[in-house]
Every structure is written in C-alpha cells, then in structure tokens.
Enzyme design. Structure first.
Site, PDB file in Angstrom:
ATOM      1  CB  ILE B 472      -3.887  -7.483  -3.737  1.00  0.00           C
ATOM      2  CG1 ILE B 472      -2.390  -6.108  -2.254  1.00  0.00           C
ATOM      3  CG2 ILE B 472      -4.984  -6.624  -3.444  1.00  0.00           C
ATOM      4  CD1 ILE B 472      -2.488  -5.103  -3.544  1.00  0.00           C
ATOM      5  N   GLY B 515      -2.137  -1.190   4.490  1.00  0.00           N
ATOM      6  CA  GLY B 515      -3.517  -1.711   3.996  1.00  0.00           C
ATOM      7  C   GLY B 515      -3.397  -3.086   5.751  1.00  0.00           C
ATOM      8  CB  ALA B 516      -0.373  -5.808   6.198  1.00  0.00           C
ATOM      9  NE  ARG B 619       4.309  -7.024  18.135  1.00  0.00           N
ATOM     10  CZ  ARG B 619       4.046  -6.275  19.461  1.00  0.00           C
ATOM     11  NH1 ARG B 619       2.902  -6.260  19.109  1.00  0.00           N
ATOM     12  NH2 ARG B 619       4.580  -6.606  20.628  1.00  0.00           N
ATOM     13  N   GLY B 693       3.893  -1.385   7.956  1.00  0.00           N
ATOM     14  CA  GLY B 693       4.060  -1.868   6.776  1.00  0.00           C
ATOM     15  C   GLY B 693       5.097  -2.186   5.291  1.00  0.00           C
ATOM     16  CB  VAL B 694       7.180  -4.942   4.627  1.00  0.00           C
ATOM     17  CG1 VAL B 694       7.511  -4.985   6.539  1.00  0.00           C
ATOM     18  CG2 VAL B 694       7.059  -5.911   4.566  1.00  0.00           C
ATOM     19  CD  GLU B 696       3.179   1.073  -1.796  1.00  0.00           C
ATOM     20  OE1 GLU B 696       3.870   1.709  -1.097  1.00  0.00           O
ATOM     21  OE2 GLU B 696       1.719   0.379  -2.156  1.00  0.00           O
TER      22      GLU B 696
END
Lengths: 317, 736, 209
Positions: B472, B515-516, B619, B693-694, B696
């Site tokens: 997205i 997600g990632a 990471r 993840g980053v 949010e």
C-alpha cells in the site's frame, strides 16, 4: 451532473445574449468552481456558454494610468504581470495566496469574483441551505460554522465569500465592467459588486442573468506598501480563516479590507480613518456590528491580530 | 516453517541485499503512470457498466420507499440496486457496518442505492433522480454526552484487555507527591488515502472476481463471502497496487461489496469508486476519544501510579479505540489502571486507522508526561529515561525482546540539539515567531504473524515469489525482493515479486505494522524450502550447500541456480508460523520524536520547522523505504497535531467537512525537511529475518511532540486536538 | 433528532441531490438537453502526448475521464474529482491544470501532456528518475500528478511566475526549498513523501541551474 448543451461564443454580446435567452444557462470560463458544484448538483445548468474564445485575456494600460484586466486573464497571468507586481502588489499577493498553482492557471479574473461560498452545508445537497435552495433554512447557523461569517450575515445565511483576489481589488477601488444581451455595458464599483445575504442569500452579487463580466479596471497606482496576509489552518491550499489586504502609506494611513469574515470583501472606510491609532482601534470600528457564531468568534480577535501584524510589517517594510 | 526459538545465524545475516537502500521494485511503474490500480484494469471485464453510489441523507431511521422509476428511465441506465433487489447483504467479520441500508439507515451516507449505467456520467446523473422517502428517528451523535457513563465493553478479539489493574492505583496516586490529572481529546480522523475505494467486479457463474483496493486479501475473501453469502473459495481478489490505505481499506468496504452485488443484480461486470465526498461518512474512520490520564510520581521522577481511561463511541457491535495499549508498556510504575470504555453512536463506524490505539493514546499520554516533567522541574527526555523498563511493567517476568528506547532518546536529543531548548516556555523568539521544542516517546507493537509464500525457480535462474501480501506504499514488493535475493544468493534483479492476489499463499496483509516483517519471514521460509528443493534436484548435500552469487555450491561442486530448473520449474510453498516467543517476550518497536515549531505571535499560526525521529525496530530491510514510512508517519502526525478533525454536526448526525478541502491534511508547505534514523538493531525473537515493522511507529508520538513544542513556544497548554489557533489565540501575548 | 427550525418532519421526502435543481434561482426548465433521447454528445479533438485524438463525448465528460476512460491513459489519477488533491494534474498548452475540473470539450485543439508523455519505464524523464532515486512516492497514486506538477513548477520558476512566499514579488523567483514546497501544495500526498519530493526537485533544479 445534469446533462447540458455546450456552445462556444465568439463575442461578448453573443455570449450574453445566449445566456440571457435561456433560463438555466451559465457562462463557463475556467470552470474550476462551476464544474465542482455541477458534479454535486449544487449547480445544475442546462446550457453552458463557453467564453474562452472571447478576446478578453489581455491586461492593458488605461488612459487614466490604471490597468484594464480582461475577464479571462488567468489568475497566474494577472499575478505574474510586472505592472501588477510593481504597482498593485496587494493584488498579486492576494492571488498568489489563493488555491493552488494548477487552479490559478485555469481560474480567470471574472470567475474568481464569482466564486461561490465554501460553506459545507451549501456543498451538501441533503442539508437545508437558503443559498442553494431558498427557503429551506440555514443549517450552518447552529452547526459547524468555524469558517463562516462574523459580520454582515443574516438570519438566513452566514456564508462567506471565499476568494482572496477580491479583497485586494476592494482596497484598490477596482471597477467591474459588464455587458448584457442588449450590448449595454455598465461599470460596477467593486464595493457594490458582492452583496450581503440579507433575505436573498441565493444572490451572491448584483449581476443580472446573462450579464457578462468583460473586465476589471484598476485606477492609477496609489503607492504605499502593499500587503496581503492570509491566515489559515494549513500553510497553503486552504481557504482563509481571516485575511487582510492592505495598502499602507508612510504616514500610517492606508486602506484595509478583510477576507473570510463576511459574504463580501469587508472594507469599512471609517475604520481606515483610525488606522494610525492601530489595529485595535481600526478593527473595533470595522467589526462594530459583528454577530459571530460561538465557533467563529475567534475571527474577531484573529482579524485584529492579523491587522496588527500587517501594520507592523508595513512599518518594517 | 515453525519459528519457536530465537534465530541463530542464517543466510539473512549476510546482508548483501538486505539492509541496502534499493529503489522500489515497482519504481518505474509508479513514476510513469503505468502501475494499474483497481479502477484502471482494461479488458478484464468486457461489457462492464459504471456504478454510482447514493448515500443516505439521514443519519438514523428507515427507508420508507425508494422511487427508482425516473432513474431507471434515464439514458444509459442498466439497473438500480437497492435493498429490494440486492438480497440481504451479510456483514463481514472485521467491520460491523452494513454496506446497504436495508431498509434501516444506520449512519449518514450509508449506501442506499447503486445506479448502474453505460457511462459514468449517466450513472451519476441518474443517481440524483432517485426519490427516497425516509422515516427519521433519534440518533446518538455526541460522545461527550456519554463520556461519563459509557461502560467497559465485553472483551473483543483485538486491542488487548479493556480493563487492567496492576497494584493499587488509587492508593499510590493519592500518596504521590507530584501529580498530573488531565483530560485529553483526540477527534475523529479520516484516513484520506489518495486512491478512493474502487472495485471492478465480474461474475462467472457463481464465482466472483474483483479488481479492488484492499489491504488484507484473505480477510477480503472471507468478508465478501459473508456479505454475498457465497463460499470464500468462490471469491477471487486482485490488488497488486493500492493507492494508500492506512487501515481504511483493511477489508471489504462499500465499493467492493456494492460492485459485486450490483454486478450480480444487473448481470454485467460493474466498476465503481466511492466518490470522495462520500468516503468520510460512508466508510470507517478513527473514532474520537476522550482520555483521562492521572500520573503520580516521586520527586525524582519515578512513576508510581498511572491511570489511563479512554472512551470512544461506535455503531452497535463496534469495537473500542484501544488507546491504552501504549500506556500498558511504555513506562515503569508499580500501580497501573488502564481502561477503555465504549459509547454507542450513530455515526459511521470507528475502526482501524494507522496505529489504532497507540497513535491517539500517545497523543494524550505524551502530553501528560510533558506536564509531569514541568511539574518536577525535570527535562522531559530525562523523565522518560528515568522511567524506562526492560521488562513488561504489567508482567515483570516477561522481558522486552529488544528495548532501545533510552538509546532512541539519547541519540535523538544529541542529534537534535535538545540541550539548547529553554525549559521555561515562551523564551525564544525569531521576529514574529515564538519558537519551541518538544519531544515524545513512542512504542508500537512488533509482534508479527503467520505468513505464507510460494517460490518458483525458472530455468533462467529467476526466482518468482508469490504471496497475497499487499503493497500500500509500504515497500512490500521491495522487502520480498530483497529477502528472496539474500536467501537465494542472487542479485535483486533476479527476483520477480507477485503480490495482491487472493489465490496466493496467505499473509496477514498490510496492517498492524506487521506486513513487511511477516511477509519477509514467509518469503524466508519459502526460499529455504526452495534451497532444499534445488539441492535435491542437483543432487547436492543439503547440509553443506551454499547459495551465493547466483551459484549453488557444495563441496567442490558448483552449479548455477538456473541449472536446477533445467528439467522444469521448481515450485515450493511454505508458511512460517509463530509460537511462544511472542508470549515469552514483549515484542515492541520504539522511537523518540523531536520537533521544533514556530508559532506566530500575532496570528497563532503554527509552522513545524523540523522533526527528527530516531527508531529502534529490529533489522531494517530497506533503509530507504523504511525511512519513507517514518517520514510519512511524521507528516500524518503533523496533520493530527495541527489540522485534522472530522467535525460532527450533532443535530444532523454526520461529519460535516466530508471532502479534502474541508478536512485538511498536510500539504507540501506544511512539511519541512524531515529526518528519520534507525538504530542498529536485530531482534532474533521476531523471525529468522529479525526485522520488525516501522509504518505505524513513524506516526505514533509525533503529534504530542508537536503539541509539546507549541507549549514550549507559547506557554499555552492545549489538550484538545487539533491545536488550531482558535484554541489559544487569546492566550498569546498581547501584541496590539 | 432533526432540529425543528428547518421544519423537518419525521416523515419526509428528501429529494437527494435535486433540492437545488428544484429550488434554484434559475429553474431548470426545459432546455432541450439530454432527456430520454440521450445526453448531448459533441466531437472534440486534441493532442495527448503528441498524438491527435478525435472523440465524440457526452458534454459532461471531464478531461480527466476522457483521458482515463476513453483514451485509457490511466496514469492521470482521480483522487477527489473536485480540485482538492492534485492527483489529476496534467499539462495543457504548457501549463499544469486539474484535469478533473475541466470539461473535455473545453480543450478543442489543445496540447495535453500526461505523465505517460513525460517519460516511459524505458526512458524516464529526469524528474521521474529523481523521484525514483529520492523515493518521492510511496503508494504511487498521487505520483503522476506530483511529477507533472514538479516539472511545471520548475518551468514556472524559470518563467518568473512569482509565488506567495516571495518576500519581494518583483524579483525573479528562485528554486529554493520553500518556493517548491509552496508551489507544490496543490498536490496532496497522504503517504507523506513531501520531504523526498522536495529533494528530488532540488536535484533536477540544480542540474538545470
């Protein structure tokens, strides 16, 4: 959007005649506000007369030493004209403070004067709105009115005129030139061009159906420091909460016109008379008859403070 | 692949492709206008017609009658879909909103009809010819009126416990020598993704295929199946490109449901997009919260008592905004009480928007911490350092997997020049402008979820990864590409990535900041399975095989990767699953945000001058796209702090400013140069890829940093977002 | 409950979207537009990315929908359809405009450039390459509009078009960071790539300076 027929006029008189003889007809210039409203069926013309081919896109020197701005001069072209930047800086600055680069490229001088209010209840066809549907009521009164008028409003409408350019034209004492279907022209002082809502908020201005703006003329330059200060929630691409157009002279006198506060550019000559006494004195007179909603009351102090900033900037400049 | 012990050394540690700032996988498509979004598919639905949605013009009540005759007679009209011919649409599992008023109207702009016509212009015009006769009933639109009495709702599936008490808050707060006791308001906010919700729907017998814009593909098939009352296996969704989501396209929205329903009714494929002015009241939004925070501290700054009570409203059956999530883990303190309460409102559904709970919760908590620091006479950075904890404050036996919060604070303070901040507000002036600095801490969940992927090795040595993950704007394509390239030991350009197809292996999709890292872990699992298959096909000893430089080596045998597929494409699929570690460890990401603002002493206009975010999030797979995620979060935080509010008309019961002119998101001119940096961190408890993840985290904590900077600039404390100038103008220095 | 001041009854007919038509000051009485015979269609010809197109369109068709739905040039995006986002920015006769607020029939004889006309995946325009390098986009939906605007903004600065943030408006504008931010403000990016877009533009402006 309702269906409509579309034609291009070749002369101003032809355009005026075409619109005048057809109820529900409208002129189409840039279209940046009209198409927006047509998509929502706030505007429902059945016949559009495109005026883009009329040769009204020049800025000419007048014999009196002023400028005659063709109705179809784009906002960008007008604000970029070196004569305007040099001698009528308030006008260039006001235009540049409005909308976006894309919109200014398309929007015209006449169209900008004819912008309709951005009151959210005007835009939402499910809501009562006397401007859109006379007699249906005003949902803005008692509703979300933070952006709306604090003075000159009525029990039927608290909409504001949303533009920037007109405030500058008002301090410059511009004149709006029109032609009608019979070829008759008239010159309307900008002060008289926009109306207050009164009991006919559906009428934004004094133009008759089929009356076409051909030009706006500016009197000879008056010198002074030209300023336009626009205060809004975000830094750009937003309508004014309050704006101040000003031409200030070295002796502390000057002209000021407020935007974002009324159904028309708000200039009070009696307030200008006390400008040398400062912003508080001038604003007190300019807004003596204010009738703000609670949500918009802040605009009174904002107008005073913005004027103070403008005066300070004028002194510094 | 089961992941139940912290990762040891593995192929991702080579960091030849991982960790590199690669350009986006889809860069050339997006920058040339050749990426295809939902509404833009050609040739997939021959004979399609256009749908146009009519929204309800009342907020609560019932449709008495719909006169469709004039619309049906209008030029080009193929059909008009209403509750009378739509069948009774079901409700999905994640959203409680009903996609069609049938005939009850639950909220303003709830869809009432879809007009289907040969052209867009015809459908739009005919929609205005519908005559709808409503019976209006009383609605509840005012959260404030219910704030005192709203109950704690039954426990839901998401957002953690609605009420949690640790120790004895009341006693500890009463005994605390230094206290903060304040109420904070975060308004309703809109996602405002740039691509409107849009779908093309085509039926083939009893199966429906939709090209749509949705973040979680398998929630989409599940929920569309429920709405249409067909098995989810009969639903196929495609969303390879999504023009932003931020939670607003989590699962099935009205566009997808109504395109599918309308196509079924009229017997032709239908494409429709929600018109922008409809989106605000038709779809979900972040609901307003009224938050009460009480902090009690010792004079040295150590927190002894923390209360965070948050109330939000929703449609019947809707969920709470879990504003206390961050408060449960960010700071130490023995006595804690957190609670979320829920009022019933007849506005559009409140649901997930970027960092649900954490973003609005920290908008309150991190102002409260600033207030506490001032009362203590303590530096706000130091106060946060003093209250750091390396263990879950609710469960001290449970450590954080990684918690570099203090390093974020210290690194940020040093880089930002925090020491030059004047603690006393209103002291720094630059011409007309009052200058201030503020900061806030941030915590956002780092736990990830089960994710699958399919890996194909072609004869040409190219590896294709297929998963139902979506991109997205988050960089998923590139994350998958880099992970696969690293594990397979090939250059990034040897990897083909296919996303956003519901027939591909399941992932959690784009949401919850997972997600990632989830899809990277799923890709890792699939690629490890592919390595085994390659070794077997080549007859190599799988124990000693090495994948590097496009080659496969074992002992003194070497083959190029493509050699393994000479006999035919190799296809493997695997899913990574997680157990225990997320319970043993509290997995979170952390950040410290620093902001400098200028407030005009005359007019009160606020301009953000600079922002720095320092993040610790495991990471970082791609520092370029990760940085973009964070600075994008900062931009949304600037909007939350300064301008964004869906204004409620409590008489008519709707969000009034329902377009992009009325709801002001930041524009270019609002946003200065932004800095985001990542601490060097790997978190082996998360997955073999050790990444979190980053997306949010970048938003969480930004708005309060700006609010605190405004306080530092002016000495005026505003606890009611957004901080528009009308809220403090009269408290600015008198300048006239 | 509905406030009584509008005389709204509990049982009422709301004529959605037609209120203004019925009550407008210029009653929409029978101009021979549309009707059941079908909406008025008109021929229009213009050039897009150097190729001439002759179309016959419903007069209501915007330039944006002509590009997207009739010419299948979907690089130009519909974000709001009301001039409030800039995703539909195209360059017409050398000037950027919002294609959503323009009727196709207004563009007879015009020369339209869309993002597809600036460059292709095989042959990027320098601005497209700079967006890639500086990651000036995320979801990509506003990107074509941003790129068309960015290209135009640098031209506008070169042409001397002044802006709101100039202190001396009679001076020639310079491609500074603040100038570009102000001039790009008609293109909203909800993903928040603004800072990166400014860097991409600075790079292109620097190369040309």
């Amino acid at each position: 959007m309702k269906s409509f027929t579309y034609e291009r006029a070749r002369t101003p008189a032809e355009a005026a005649a075409a619109v005048a003889r057809t109820p529900g007809a409208k002129f189409l210039a840039g279209g940046t506000n009209l198409l927006d409203l047509m998509k929502l069926e706030v505007e429902t013309p059945t016949y559009l007369v495109d005026v883009q081919d009329l040769a009204l896109d020049r800025i000419e020197n007048t014999g009196e030493g002023g400028l005659r701005i063709g109705a179809l001069v784009s906002n960008t072209a007008l604000s970029a004209d070196m004569r305007v930047r040099r001698d009528y800086g308030v006008l260039a600055r006001a235009i540049q403070a409005g909308a976006s680069g894309q919109l200014r490229n398309k929007a015209t001088t006449a169209g900008n004067l004819l912008q309709r209010t951005r009151c959210p209840y005007f835009y939402d066809t499910a809501m009562p709105c006397n401007k859109r549907a006379p007699g249906s009521g005003c949902a803005a009164i008692g509703g979300y009115s933070r952006q709306l008028a604090v003075i000159g409003s009525s029990d039927t409408c608290i909409a504001t005129y949303p533009g920037d350019m007109a405030q500058a034209m008002r301090v410059l004492d511009a004149t709006v030139e029109t032609v009608n279907a019979r070829g008759a022209t008239r010159a309307i002082p900008i002060a008289d061009f926009h109306r207050l809502p009164g009991d006919k908020p559906e009428r934004d201005n004094v133009l008759a159906h089929g009356e076409l703006i051909t030009a706006v003329t500016l009197p000879p330059p008056i010198g002074g420091t030209h300023l336009y200060r626009k205060v809004r929630d975000r830094a750009s691409y937003a309508f004014a909460l309050v704006s101040v157009a000003a031409v200030l002279q070295r002796d502390g006198t000057g002209r000021v016109c407020f935007g974002g506060v009324a159904h028309k550019p708000w200039r009070v000559e009696a307030a200008e008379a006390v400008l040398p006494k400062g912003a508080r004195a001038a604003a007190a007179i300019a807004f003596a008859d204010a009738r703000p909603t609670e949500a918009a009351r802040f605009k009174l102090s904002l107008a005073t403070r913005t004027l103070a900033a403008v005066i300070a900037e004028g002194k510094a400049g | 692949m089961k992941f139940d012990t912290p990762a040891g050394t593995n192929p991702t540690d080579r960091m030849r492709v991982l960790g590199k700032p690669l350009d986006r996988y889809e860069a050339l498509l997006k920058t040339t206008g050749t990426a295809t979004y939902a509404y833009e598919w050609k040739d997939v639905a021959p004979g399609f017609a256009y749908g146009y949605v009519l929204g309800a013009t009342i907020s609560k009540g019932r449709i008495l009658a719909i006169d469709t005759r004039e619309a049906e007679r209008a030029p080009g009209v193929v059909g008009v879909v209403t509750y009378r011919n739509a069948g009774k649409p079901g409700v999905g599992k994640f959203y409680v909103q009903k996609m069609l008023a049938a005939p009850e109207v639950d909220h303003y702009h709830q869809p009432v009809a879809v007009v289907v016509a040969d052209t867009f212009e015809q459908a739009r015009a005919a929609a205005a010819l519908l005559r709808v006769d409503y019976a209006r009933s009383d609605g509840r639109f005012d959260l404030d009126a219910q704030a005192a009495t709203a109950p704690v709702p039954p426990q839901g599936e998401f957002g953690g416990p609605n009420e949690k008490a640790i120790g004895s808050f009341g006693q500890a707060f009463a005994a605390a020598p230094v206290k903060v006791d304040q109420r904070y308001v975060v308004p309703d906010q809109a996602h405002c993704m740039m691509e409107p919700h849009a779908t093309i729907a085509r039926w083939d017998g009893d199966r429906v295929t939709c090209w749509t814009s949705i973040q979680q593909m398998n929630w989409g098939t599940r929920d569309l199946g429920l709405i249409l009352d067909i098995p989810k296996e009969n639903v196929r969704l495609h969303s390879p490109f999504i023009g932003g989501g931020f939670g607003g396209k989590g699962t099935v929205q009205a566009d997808l449901a109504l395109a599918a329903i309308a196509a079924r009714v009229v017997g032709r494929p239908v494409k429709l997009a929600l018109q922008r002015p409809l989106m605000f009241n038709t779809t979900i939004h972040r609901p307003k919260t009224i938050q009460h925070i009480q902090l009690g501290a010792e004079r040295d700054g150590r927190l002894t008592a923390i209360l965070h009570d948050s109330v939000s409203g929703n449609l019947p059956g809707g969920r709470t905004e879990p504003c206390v999530t961050s408060t449960r883990g960010l700071y130490a303190g023995a006595n804690r009480l957190t609670r979320t309460r829920l009022a019933t409102l007849d506005l559009a559904e409140g649901n997930a928007m970027r960092a649900p709970g954490e973003a609005p919760g920290l908008m309150a908590l991190e102002i409260a911490m600033d207030e506490l620091a001032e009362k203590l006479g303590m530096d706000p950075v130091q106060l946060r350092i003093v209250n750091d904890t390396q263990v879950d404050p609710e469960e001290p036996s449970r450590p954080f997997s990684k918690r570099a919060f203090v390093q974020c604070l210290e690194e940020g303070a040093a880089r930002f020049g925090w020491r030059s901040r004047k603690a006393e507000p209103g002291q720094v002036r630059d011409g007309e402008w009052l200058i201030g600095m503020g900061m806030a801490g941030a915590i956002r969940g780092g736990k990830i979820a089960k994710a699958g992927a399919r890996a194909r090795l072609g004869r040409d040595g190219r590896v294709t990864i297929e998963t139902d993950m979506t991109d997205i704007g988050t960089g998923s394509y590139t994350v998958v590409q880099q992970t696969a390239a690293e594990v397979m030991g090939v250059a990034a350009d040897r990897i083909v990535v296919k996303l956003g197809d519901s027939s591909f292996p399941e992932t959690p999709g784009s949401g919850g900041q997972q997600g990632a890292p989830s899809v990277a872990a799923g890709t890792y699992a699939a690629c490890m399975a592919l390595r085994d298959a390659v070794a077997q096909r080549l007859g190599f000893n799988t124990a000693e095989v090495e994948f590097a430089d496009g080659q496969v080596r074992a002992g003194n045998r070497t083959a190029s990767l493509g050699d393994a597929a000479v006999g035919g494409e190799i296809v493997v699929e695997d899913t990574i699953t997680f157990e225990k570690l997320a319970e043993q460890f509290n997995q979170q990401t952390f950040a410290a945000h620093f902001a400098e603002v200028a407030v005009n002493a005359y007019t009160g206009e606020t301009r953000v001058r600079r922002v720095l975010s320092v993040c610790a999030a495991g990471r970082i797979i791609n520092p370029k796209t990760a940085r973009s995620q964070v600075i994008g979060g900062i931009v949304m935080g600037i909007g939350a702090a300064l301008t964004e509010e869906m204004a409620v008309d409590k008489r008519f019961g709707f969000f009034v400013n329902h377009d992009l002119a009325g709801y002001e998101v930041p524009v270019h001119a609002d946003v200065p140069h932004l800095d985001a940096i990542f601490l060097d961190e790997v978190d082996p408890t998360i997955s073999p890829v050790k990444a979190k993840g980053v997306g949010e985290l970048g938003l969480t904590g930004v708005a309060p940093a700006i609010a605190n900077a405004i306080y530092n600039a002016t000495g005026i404390r505003v606890r009611d977002y957004p901080l528009t100038l009308d809220k403090y103008l009269d408290r600015l220095p008198d300048i006239v | 409950m509905a406030p009584v001041m509008f005389g709204v009854s509990r049982r009422e007919v709301l004529v959605t979207g037609a209120v203004s038509a019925a009550l407008s000051s210029f009653p929409a009485e029978a101009h021979p537009a549309g009707g059941e015979a079908g909406p008025p269609a008109m021929p229009v010809s213009f050039k897009v990315n150097g190729t001439s197109h002759a179309l016959t369109l419903d007069t209501r068709t915007t330039l944006l929908d002509a590009l997207r739905e009739h010419l299948h040039l979907t690089g130009t995006k519909k974000g709001c359809d009301h001039g409030q986002c800039g995703a539909c920015t195209v360059i017409v006769n050398g000037e950027r405009i919002n294609a959503c607020l323009s009727l196709a029939v207004q563009h007879e004889g015009d020369d339209v450039t869309t993002v597809e006309g600036l460059g292709t995946p095989e042959r990027l325009h320098p601005m497209q390459a700079a967006f890639v390098k500086h990651d000036g986009y995320q979801c990509g939906y506003c990107t074509p509009g941003q790129i068309c605007s960015a290209v135009s903004v640098l031209q506008e600065i070169r042409r001397g078009v002044p802006s709101h943030v100039q202190s001396d408006i009679t001076a020639a504008p310079q491609p500074t960071n603040i100038e570009m931010r102000e001039r790009m403000s008609g293109n909203i990016c909800r993903c928040g790539a603004y800072s990166n877009i400014a860097e991409a533009m600075a790079e292109v402006a620097g190369e040309r300076a």
